[in-house]
Design a protein around this motif. Structure first.
Motif, short mmCIF file in Angstrom:
data_model
loop_
_atom_site.label_atom_id
_atom_site.label_comp_id
_atom_site.label_asym_id
_atom_site.label_seq_id
_atom_site.Cartn_x
_atom_site.Cartn_y
_atom_site.Cartn_z
N ASN A 129 -2.16 -3.24 -4.13
CA ASN A 129 -1.76 -3.58 -2.76
C ASN A 129 -0.48 -2.81 -2.42
O ASN A 129 0.62 -3.36 -2.40
CB ASN A 129 -1.53 -5.09 -2.63
N PRO A 130 -0.59 -1.52 -2.15
CA PRO A 130 0.62 -0.72 -1.92
C PRO A 130 1.36 -1.09 -0.65
O PRO A 130 2.60 -1.04 -0.61
CB PRO A 130 0.07 0.72 -1.87
N ASN A 131 0.63 -1.44 0.42
CA ASN A 131 1.30 -1.74 1.70
C ASN A 131 2.22 -2.96 1.59
O ASN A 131 3.33 -2.97 2.12
CB ASN A 131 0.27 -1.97 2.79
N ARG A 132 1.74 -3.98 0.88
CA ARG A 132 2.56 -5.18 0.74
C ARG A 132 3.84 -4.90 -0.04
O ARG A 132 4.92 -5.39 0.31
CB ARG A 132 1.76 -6.27 0.04
N ILE A 133 3.74 -4.09 -1.08
CA ILE A 133 4.93 -3.79 -1.89
C ILE A 133 5.92 -2.93 -1.11
O ILE A 133 7.13 -3.19 -1.12
CB ILE A 133 4.50 -3.09 -3.20
N VAL A 134 5.41 -1.93 -0.38
CA VAL A 134 6.31 -1.07 0.41
C VAL A 134 6.97 -1.88 1.52
O VAL A 134 8.18 -1.73 1.79
CB VAL A 134 5.52 0.13 0.98
#
Length: 393
Positions: free
Chosen positions: A60-65
């Motif tokens: 889940n890259p968007n949530r982490i960024v």
């Protein structure tokens, strides 16, 4: 002892090297690890721990960024609030202060690639006031704290209340004017005598006898004539101040009610602002204490630098620059030359700045004109000597 033990020289040297701030591009935000050079960063990226963190990031890259971006923004604004809350400062200065902490959230892990993009974002969202100059981007923190917003809300509420009070006063004045204009027909009717009154006046002027019949059938006529004659003799006693007829004869201006209302407002302001203390900072006073005569301060002038408990002032003498503490009972106001600036220290217009226009030595008062504030331009005809004082220019 192994070569990488805690107290070995190499381990100590490594800790010394890693103590300060190092290159941000060799920092891994996911692992929170700082590498000293490109080779070290490359080796870290190939390590097993880093690969596991990247697998978590890939899910889940968007949530982490977005999480890192929100944390970076909150930390940056918190630093702005603490260090530059009320000042306009260069964005690069704030950013350099922020990254001084080696454990800060790095910008390369957020959605903003450069500092310029982040500054533009702050300007678009209204969190900072942003200015672009030839020297770079400048930002000003916009305080949206709950306490500050509450104070601003209360200030706006007071301003609206003052406006409402002024509108109420204007409506009351208009009602008084309309009420006075309703008596215009009465005044016109009283100003024009009837035909019978005219005939009666002519008889009085020529000296003819006026015969009054005392019969029962003529009693109403007698009463009417007596009443009309009474009206003729009382007509000159009409108060011309309350009813003034214009030259064109079309309207009558009655200023009695309006004058009474204005006088009542003046008396109310006088009751509110008339105090038993008058000292304030920045005025020039004269020392009238005979106990200080032996020190050479009697009838000498000084500047009020500080007011203590409303009744005592710290006076800096103009000649010697000595500072005295004197009660207001032993001080006297100073009257400047005509055209000089004064401050009204007591009465209805307490605290207003004014200009001295004239002095009436017989009545111990002066005529002043207010120069600042909501009463700018108003001329006060009789202000007592004790109610105004010369100010420092």
């Amino acid at each position: 002892m192994g070569k990488n033990e805690f107290l070995t020289p190499k381990a100590i040297a490594n800790r010394i090297k890693a103590k300060g701030l190092q290159k941000l591009r060799w920092y891994c935000q996911m692992c929170q690890k700082q590498c000293r050079d490109e080779n070290g960063f490359k080796c870290h990226c190939m390590s097993e721990s880093h690969q596991r963190q990247m697998e978590v990031f890939g899910q889940n890259p968007n949530r982490i960024v977005d999480g890192y971006s929100e944390e970076f923004e909150n930390s940056f604004l918190e630093h702005m609030k603490r260090s530059h809350r009320f000042s306009r400062v260069a964005a690069t200065v704030v950013y350099n202060e922020y990254i001084a902490d080696r454990h800060h959230i790095h910008m390369n892990s957020t959605q903003w690639a450069t500092l310029t993009d982040f500054v533009k974002y702050l300007g678009r969202t209204g969190k900072c006031k942003v200015d672009e100059t030839p020297k770079g981007w400048f930002i000003t923190y916009i305080d949206r704290d709950s306490e500050t917003l509450f104070k601003e809300k209360m200030k706006n509420k007071r301003i609206r209340a003052d406006i409402v009070d002024e509108e109420k006063q204007e409506r009351e004045i208009r009602r008084q004017i309309e009420r006075a204009e309703q008596f215009i027909p009465v005044a016109n009717g009283a100003a024009q005598p009837s035909e019978s009154d005219t005939n009666l006046l002519e008889k009085l002027e020529t000296g003819e006898k006026i015969v009054l019949s005392l019969g029962s059938s003529s009693k109403p006529i007698a009463k009417e004539k007596v009443g009309s004659s009474k009206l003729v003799f009382e007509e000159p006693e009409i108060d011309t101040k309350k009813a003034r007829v214009k030259e064109n004869g079309k309207s009558v201006k009655s200023g009695g009610a309006l004058d009474d209302l204005m006088k009542e407002q003046e008396r109310a302001k006088e009751r509110i602002n008339r105090k038993d203390y008058w000292l304030c900072e920045g005025i020039i006073v004269k020392v009238m204490s005979k106990a200080l005569a032996k020190n050479g301060y009697y009838k000498q002038k000084g500047i009020v630098r500080k007011v203590i408990d409303k009744y005592v002032g710290e006076i800096e003498m103009l000649d010697s620059k000595h500072v005295l503490r004197v009660d207001q009972e032993e001080l006297e106001t100073v009257i400047p030359q005509i055209g000089g600036l004064v401050r009204i220290v007591n009465g209805a217009y307490r605290g207003s700045q004014a200009k001295l226009l004239a002095v009436d030595t017989d009545k111990f008062c002066a005529r002043v004109q207010i120069e600042k504030g909501i009463y700018d331009g108003r001329v006060l005809q009789a202000v007592e000597y004790e109610d105004f004082c010369k100010v420092v220019q």
